[in-house]
Design a protein around this motif. Structure first.
Motif, PDB file in Angstrom:
ATOM      1  N   PHE A 220      55.030  35.167  35.466  1.00 47.40           N
ATOM      2  CA  PHE A 220      54.028  35.624  36.440  1.00 47.40           C
ATOM      3  C   PHE A 220      53.030  34.519  36.769  1.00 47.40           C
ATOM      4  CE2 PHE A 220      51.493  36.431  32.653  1.00 47.40           C
ATOM      5  CZ  PHE A 220      50.189  36.221  33.069  1.00 47.40           C
ATOM      6  N   TRP A 221      52.882  33.516  35.865  1.00 44.06           N
ATOM      7  CA  TRP A 221      52.001  32.381  36.182  1.00 44.06           C
ATOM      8  C   TRP A 221      52.555  31.590  37.358  1.00 44.06           C
ATOM      9  CZ3 TRP A 221      47.254  32.085  34.671  1.00 44.06           C
ATOM     10  CH2 TRP A 221      46.847  32.657  33.457  1.00 44.06           C
ATOM     11  N   ARG A 222      53.882  31.409  37.388  1.00 43.93           N
ATOM     12  CA  ARG A 222      54.489  30.685  38.515  1.00 43.93           C
ATOM     13  C   ARG A 222      54.381  31.515  39.786  1.00 43.93           C
ATOM     14  NH1 ARG A 222      57.798  26.786  40.394  1.00 43.93           N
ATOM     15  NH2 ARG A 222      59.479  27.401  41.816  1.00 43.93           N
ATOM     16  N   VAL A 223      54.475  32.859  39.646  1.00 43.04           N
ATOM     17  CA  VAL A 223      54.306  33.724  40.822  1.00 43.04           C
ATOM     18  C   VAL A 223      52.915  33.524  41.418  1.00 43.04           C
ATOM     19  CG1 VAL A 223      54.177  36.121  41.600  1.00 43.04           C
ATOM     20  CG2 VAL A 223      55.963  35.428  40.006  1.00 43.04           C
TER      21      VAL A 223
ATOM     22  N   SER B  51      53.517  40.854  40.922  1.00 44.99           N
ATOM     23  CA  SER B  51      52.338  40.665  41.777  1.00 44.99           C
ATOM     24  C   SER B  51      51.070  41.213  41.134  1.00 44.99           C
ATOM     25  CB  SER B  51      52.552  41.352  43.133  1.00 44.99           C
ATOM     26  OG  SER B  51      53.632  40.780  43.827  1.00 44.99           O
ATOM     27  N   LEU B  52      51.213  42.023  40.087  1.00 43.56           N
ATOM     28  CA  LEU B  52      50.044  42.588  39.408  1.00 43.56           C
ATOM     29  C   LEU B  52      49.371  41.583  38.481  1.00 43.56           C
ATOM     30  CD1 LEU B  52      51.412  46.148  38.484  1.00 43.56           C
ATOM     31  CD2 LEU B  52      49.839  45.557  40.331  1.00 43.56           C
ATOM     32  N   GLY B  53      49.927  40.398  38.354  1.00 44.55           N
ATOM     33  CA  GLY B  53      49.369  39.392  37.456  1.00 44.55           C
ATOM     34  C   GLY B  53      47.886  39.119  37.662  1.00 44.55           C
ATOM     35  N   PRO B  54      47.440  38.819  38.889  1.00 43.03           N
ATOM     36  CA  PRO B  54      46.011  38.523  39.091  1.00 43.03           C
ATOM     37  C   PRO B  54      45.090  39.682  38.706  1.00 43.03           C
ATOM     38  CG  PRO B  54      47.285  37.754  40.959  1.00 43.03           C
ATOM     39  CD  PRO B  54      48.220  38.554  40.102  1.00 43.03           C
ATOM     40  N   ILE B  55      45.454  40.912  39.078  1.00 43.86           N
ATOM     41  CA  ILE B  55      44.574  42.037  38.751  1.00 43.86           C
ATOM     42  C   ILE B  55      44.608  42.331  37.252  1.00 43.86           C
ATOM     43  CG2 ILE B  55      46.225  43.933  39.079  1.00 43.86           C
ATOM     44  CD1 ILE B  55      43.993  45.435  40.534  1.00 43.86           C
TER      45      ILE B  55
ATOM     46  N   LEU C 239      22.769  42.246  33.948  1.00 42.73           N
ATOM     47  CA  LEU C 239      22.819  42.719  35.335  1.00 42.73           C
ATOM     48  C   LEU C 239      22.534  41.599  36.327  1.00 42.73           C
ATOM     49  CD1 LEU C 239      21.050  46.192  35.072  1.00 42.73           C
ATOM     50  CD2 LEU C 239      23.464  45.751  35.520  1.00 42.73           C
ATOM     51  N   ASN C 240      21.745  40.617  35.918  1.00 39.42           N
ATOM     52  CA  ASN C 240      21.464  39.489  36.807  1.00 39.42           C
ATOM     53  C   ASN C 240      22.716  38.668  37.103  1.00 39.42           C
ATOM     54  OD1 ASN C 240      18.735  40.112  36.925  1.00 39.42           O
ATOM     55  ND2 ASN C 240      18.233  38.878  35.131  1.00 39.42           N
ATOM     56  N   GLU C 241      23.715  38.772  36.226  1.00 40.83           N
ATOM     57  CA  GLU C 241      24.954  38.017  36.409  1.00 40.83           C
ATOM     58  C   GLU C 241      26.114  38.920  36.805  1.00 40.83           C
ATOM     59  OE1 GLU C 241      22.783  35.701  32.960  1.00 40.83           O
ATOM     60  OE2 GLU C 241      24.258  37.250  32.586  1.00 40.83           O
ATOM     61  N   ALA C 242      25.803  40.116  37.279  1.00 45.48           N
ATOM     62  CA  ALA C 242      26.853  41.054  37.680  1.00 45.48           C
ATOM     63  C   ALA C 242      27.728  40.483  38.785  1.00 45.48           C
ATOM     64  CB  ALA C 242      26.227  42.371  38.140  1.00 45.48           C
ATOM     65  N   PHE C 243      27.217  39.496  39.496  1.00 53.57           N
ATOM     66  CA  PHE C 243      27.984  38.847  40.564  1.00 53.57           C
ATOM     67  C   PHE C 243      29.311  38.310  40.035  1.00 53.57           C
ATOM     68  CE2 PHE C 243      29.094  34.711  42.440  1.00 53.57           C
ATOM     69  CZ  PHE C 243      29.375  35.087  43.738  1.00 53.57           C
ATOM     70  N   PHE C 244      29.301  37.765  38.826  1.00 50.43           N
ATOM     71  CA  PHE C 244      30.528  37.192  38.271  1.00 50.43           C
ATOM     72  C   PHE C 244      31.559  38.279  37.987  1.00 50.43           C
ATOM     73  CE2 PHE C 244      27.175  34.160  37.081  1.00 50.43           C
ATOM     74  CZ  PHE C 244      27.695  32.994  37.626  1.00 50.43           C
ATOM     75  N   ILE C 245      31.092  39.435  37.512  1.00 51.98           N
ATOM     76  CA  ILE C 245      31.998  40.555  37.264  1.00 51.98           C
ATOM     77  C   ILE C 245      32.627  41.024  38.573  1.00 51.98           C
ATOM     78  CG2 ILE C 245      32.126  42.950  36.472  1.00 51.98           C
ATOM     79  CD1 ILE C 245      31.619  41.243  34.129  1.00 51.98           C
ATOM     80  N   THR C 246      31.769  41.231  39.569  1.00 52.13           N
ATOM     81  CA  THR C 246      32.248  41.731  40.864  1.00 52.13           C
ATOM     82  C   THR C 246      33.196  40.739  41.516  1.00 52.13           C
ATOM     83  OG1 THR C 246      30.135  42.884  41.141  1.00 52.13           O
ATOM     84  CG2 THR C 246      31.508  42.631  43.091  1.00 52.13           C
ATOM     85  N   THR C 247      32.821  39.467  41.488  1.00 53.87           N
ATOM     86  CA  THR C 247      33.644  38.436  42.115  1.00 53.87           C
ATOM     87  C   THR C 247      35.005  38.332  41.435  1.00 53.87           C
ATOM     88  OG1 THR C 247      31.674  37.179  42.720  1.00 53.87           O
ATOM     89  CG2 THR C 247      33.762  35.994  42.726  1.00 53.87           C
ATOM     90  N   THR C 248      35.021  38.368  40.111  1.00 54.07           N
ATOM     91  CA  THR C 248      36.284  38.266  39.378  1.00 54.07           C
ATOM     92  C   THR C 248      37.217  39.414  39.738  1.00 54.07           C
ATOM     93  OG1 THR C 248      35.178  37.155  37.536  1.00 54.07           O
ATOM     94  CG2 THR C 248      37.320  38.135  37.089  1.00 54.07           C
ATOM     95  N   MET C 249      36.674  40.648  39.775  1.00 55.23           N
ATOM     96  CA  MET C 249      37.509  41.792  40.126  1.00 55.23           C
ATOM     97  C   MET C 249      37.991  41.716  41.561  1.00 55.23           C
ATOM     98  SD  MET C 249      38.460  43.851  37.837  1.00 55.23           S
ATOM     99  CE  MET C 249      39.214  44.867  39.074  1.00 55.23           C
TER     100      MET C 249
ATOM    101  N   VAL D  44      42.252  41.200  45.521  1.00 53.69           N
ATOM    102  CA  VAL D  44      42.668  40.583  46.789  1.00 53.69           C
ATOM    103  C   VAL D  44      43.901  39.708  46.587  1.00 53.69           C
ATOM    104  CG1 VAL D  44      41.992  38.949  48.581  1.00 53.69           C
ATOM    105  CG2 VAL D  44      40.371  40.681  47.816  1.00 53.69           C
ATOM    106  N   TYR D  45      43.924  38.940  45.490  1.00 52.84           N
ATOM    107  CA  TYR D  45      45.065  38.052  45.257  1.00 52.84           C
ATOM    108  C   TYR D  45      46.336  38.856  45.007  1.00 52.84           C
ATOM    109  CZ  TYR D  45      47.163  33.539  44.011  1.00 52.84           C
ATOM    110  OH  TYR D  45      47.914  32.397  43.991  1.00 52.84           O
ATOM    111  N   SER D  46      46.232  39.966  44.277  1.00 55.64           N
ATOM    112  CA  SER D  46      47.408  40.807  44.052  1.00 55.64           C
ATOM    113  C   SER D  46      47.911  41.409  45.357  1.00 55.64           C
ATOM    114  CB  SER D  46      47.077  41.920  43.047  1.00 55.64           C
ATOM    115  OG  SER D  46      46.971  41.421  41.738  1.00 55.64           O
ATOM    116  N   VAL D  47      46.987  41.834  46.221  1.00 56.09           N
ATOM    117  CA  VAL D  47      47.388  42.363  47.533  1.00 56.09           C
ATOM    118  C   VAL D  47      48.099  41.286  48.343  1.00 56.09           C
ATOM    119  CG1 VAL D  47      46.518  43.243  49.726  1.00 56.09           C
ATOM    120  CG2 VAL D  47      45.580  44.120  47.585  1.00 56.09           C
ATOM    121  N   ILE D  48      47.580  40.061  48.307  1.00 55.37           N
ATOM    122  CA  ILE D  48      48.220  38.956  49.028  1.00 55.37           C
ATOM    123  C   ILE D  48      49.625  38.699  48.477  1.00 55.37           C
ATOM    124  CG2 ILE D  48      48.113  36.465  49.446  1.00 55.37           C
ATOM    125  CD1 ILE D  48      45.070  36.719  49.548  1.00 55.37           C
TER     126      ILE D  48
END
Length: 676
Positions: free
Chosen positions: A477-480, A575-579, A595-605, A610-614
């Motif tokens: 799945f890494w190569r995928v 294709s589920l590898g990224p998620i 909570l001040n760094e919640a951006f990293f959690i949201t961005t990672t998810m 998005v990558y799995s959908v692609i």
């Protein structure tokens, strides 16, 4: 021996029956909030004390205490103002005036009495002996325009400026000077849009929306001013903004408060404790910052009905007032009587603890709140307040413990940031030394292996183990992720990957989804573990993904897709590898971020999803030999079929459930008739 045991039992039962039984005087429950924001019953905070039905009141609508502890009552139906001694339960004086029509509101200062009369459309000013001094009628200022002037409730600040809540005025609180000049509207409620209006706002221009939707802010139900000239208001038909504390510009100083949509009146005592009375008879109590403390009485929506013949209940509560010793007095407009409630030790301990915190006696406040916990170990209010005191004392570990018990994620995050900062400072040097040591060790091992080959001797069995085909297929799945089109081509041709590896990845994603849903850090755990429905998560996962794959196979079978179901399944699983990575990574990060760094959690998810959908999109292109537009259409059709199937399944389950309930009801009825 047996006779002795029976005799002891008889003596015990007899003594127990002789003990006095103390029944609670409360006729309603006192409730507070638990860590999940749900109402729970707690100790009685107030008990009904006095009911006065002999004052001859008629539809009373307002009252307040003056500085001497005398209660002033607007006896609206009798067109008079009464002064009442609550200690002796006697009427002291009566103020009448020929121009009174419906005196609905009053305000008493050190020198003057103000009476708001909505039908007379005027505010009357008297001295404290009842001598009329002045009448304020509708302002003549052009800026007042055609605004209605029907004063219902009012307050006066220390400069003599009047703040008037008037019937039918949606522009806000009318502000008049001490001479009766119009100064403007102090504050207004925000417009509340219905769901339909919100939809119209999205699709129409602003001009079209303004012509179509008749919008007006919710009007206030009452107004109060404290000793510091801070204005408080109550509003009906809303819960989160039923109670407001306004700054000098009229803005609301509370974010969201727990309230009732039938909030009728508001009162604030000298300590800053806020009391809000609802029309159904419940009284909500808040601290000076708008945080909910407790409520007692009949709350709207509980299914209970007020009964005017039971002490402590109301048919239509119209006004409340709080005496200096904490006794609450309330008027019933419909039945025209006055009731009072005395505070219990429980509520007095709470107010004492709040006062100590406000005086910055944090250690004493903790001890006071501990006394509250002795009465109610699960008091969210006590745990939250203890944590705040520990936060002020910079005892962050203890603060985190109590914030977690109280469910306060915001302040828990603040305390954890301090704890983490100390840990980073303490461990940073050790971490750097470990990194240097690891780097030096790695270089040394490479050098030794280059000279002797001894390291290779020990690593060869490990490499041999990981050289197994099924492990390589899983790691594929890494190569995928890195080269999706080439990888999907190899999967389609059967050169790489396997059904076993795809199934392991498919199930591993489910396992990580469960861990993500149930094992995040306290700050980011959206649903408490005990409230998590694992069955729904598992069934939902298999239902959504399974139906999507089946729908895609059926759709491509109709539209010249060349891929078979096995290829679709393997493509989707890989294709589920990224998620899958996102689930694991965000679960780990949630235990170390604030909570001040919640951006990293949201961005990672978001990146993982998005990558799995692609990847699914690119996989459909490669598996079925579609072009981009056709692949996009295939995904949309697959999603549409999936939604339709889910709706059908839900309908079938619902129908079967109703059928089961119907048959079960008939069966129980038959058994009941047969047994009779």
């Amino acid at each position: 021996m047996k006779k002795l045991t029976i005799l002891s039992l008889i003596i015990f039962v007899t003594m127990t029956m002789m003990l006095p039984i103390h029944a609670s005087e409360a006729t309603t429950y006192t409730v507070t909030l638990d860590a999940k924001g749900q109402y729970i019953r707690t100790q009685d905070a107030y008990l009904p004390e006095m009911v006065n039905i002999d004052m001859g009141l008629s539809k009373p609508e307002d009252m307040m205490f003056d500085d001497q502890g005398t209660l002033w009552i607007a006896d609206t139906g009798n067109k008079r103002i009464l002064t009442y001694d609550t200690n002796t339960n006697t009427v002291l004086t009566e103020i009448v005036y020929p121009d009174f029509v419906t005196p609905r509101g009053l305000y008493v200062s050190n020198q003057y009495l103000y009476v708001a009369d909505s039908s007379a459309k005027a505010v009357f000013k008297f001295d404290l002996f009842g001598n009329h001094l002045e009448t304020y009628t509708r302002p003549t200022s052009p800026s007042f325009a055609d605004t209605a002037f029907a004063p219902s409730k009012m307050v006066v600040d220390n400069r003599g400026n009047m703040y008037i809540y008037g019937e039918g005025v949606s522009n806000g609180i009318i502000q008049l000077s001490n001479q009766g000049e119009f100064l403007g509207f102090f504050t207004t409620n925000k417009v509340q849009l219905s769901i339909t209006q919100q939809f119209y706002k999205l699709i129409l221009s602003q001009d079209q929306f303004d012509r179509l939707a008749l919008r007006s802010p919710q009007t206030f139900s009452s107004i109060f001013i404290d000793q510091n000239s801070m204005i408080y208001t109550s509003t009906m038909n809303t819960t989160t903004t039923a109670v407001k504390k306004h700054n000098m510009q009229g803005g609301n100083m509370f974010s969201n408060t727990v309230g009732s949509e039938d909030t009728r009146d508001i009162y604030v005592d000298d300590q800053g404790i806020i009391y809000a009375g609802t029309q159904t008879g419940a009284i909500y109590i808040y601290d000076a910052y708008g945080e909910f403390i407790l409520s007692f009485g009949i709350r709207k929506g509980t299914g209970s009905k007020p009964d005017e013949d039971i002490k402590g209940l109301f048919t239509s509560l119209s006004a409340i007032a709080v005496r200096e010793d904490g006794f609450i007095f309330a008027l019933d407009e419909s039945k025209s009587f006055l009731q009072s409630f005395r505070p219990t030790d429980y509520s007095e301990q709470i107010y004492q603890a709040i006062a100590l915190y406000e005086q910055r006696e944090y250690q004493q406040a903790i001890e006071a709140w501990q006394a509250v916990l002795n009465l109610n170990q699960m008091s969210t209010l006590a745990h939250n307040s203890i944590a705040k005191s520990y936060l002020q004392l910079e005892q962050y570990d203890e603060a985190m413990l109590h914030f977690e018990l109280a469910g306060n994620k915001t302040l828990y995050s603040q305390a954890y940031w301090e704890v983490r900062n100390v840990q980073i400072q303490r461990l940073l040097g050790v971490f750097i030394i470990v990194l240097i040591a690891l780097y030096a060790t790695q270089k040394s091992l490479v050098f030794v292996n280059h000279k002797t080959g001894i390291i290779t001797k020990y690593t060869t069995p490990i490499k041999t183990f990981f050289d197994r085909k099924w492990l390589k297929d899983i790691a594929y799945f890494w190569r995928v992720i890195k080269k999706p089109l080439d990888s999907f081509y190899e999967i389609k041709m059967g050169h790489k990957g396997s059904m076993l590896a795809a199934t392991i990845l498919y199930l591993a994603t489910l396992v990580l989804l469960i861990i993500y849903s149930s094992s995040q850090g306290f700050i980011f755990q959206a649903v408490a573990i005990e409230d998590l429905d694992l069955t729904a998560i598992i069934l939902g996962y298999f239902l959504l993904t399974g139906l999507f794959m089946v729908s895609n196979y059926l759709d491509t079978s109709l539209h010249d897709g060349i891929g078979n179901f096995k290829q679709i399944y393997m493509m989707f699983a890989y294709s589920l590898g990224p998620i899958m990575i996102a689930f694991g990574l965000t679960t780990i990060l949630s235990h170390y971020l604030t909570l001040n760094e919640a951006f990293f959690i949201t961005t990672t998810m978001n990146i993982g999803v998005v990558y799995s959908v692609i990847l699914v999109f690119l996989g459909i292109i490669e598996i079925h030999q579609y072009r981009g537009k056709k692949a996009f259409k295939s995904i949309l059709m697959s999603l549409l079929f999936t939604i339709i199937m889910i709706v059908v399944v839900i309908i079938i389950i619902t129908m079967w459930r109703q059928l089961y309930i119907f048959i079960d009801g008939i069966w129980k009825e038959l058994i009941r008739h047969v047994s009779n």
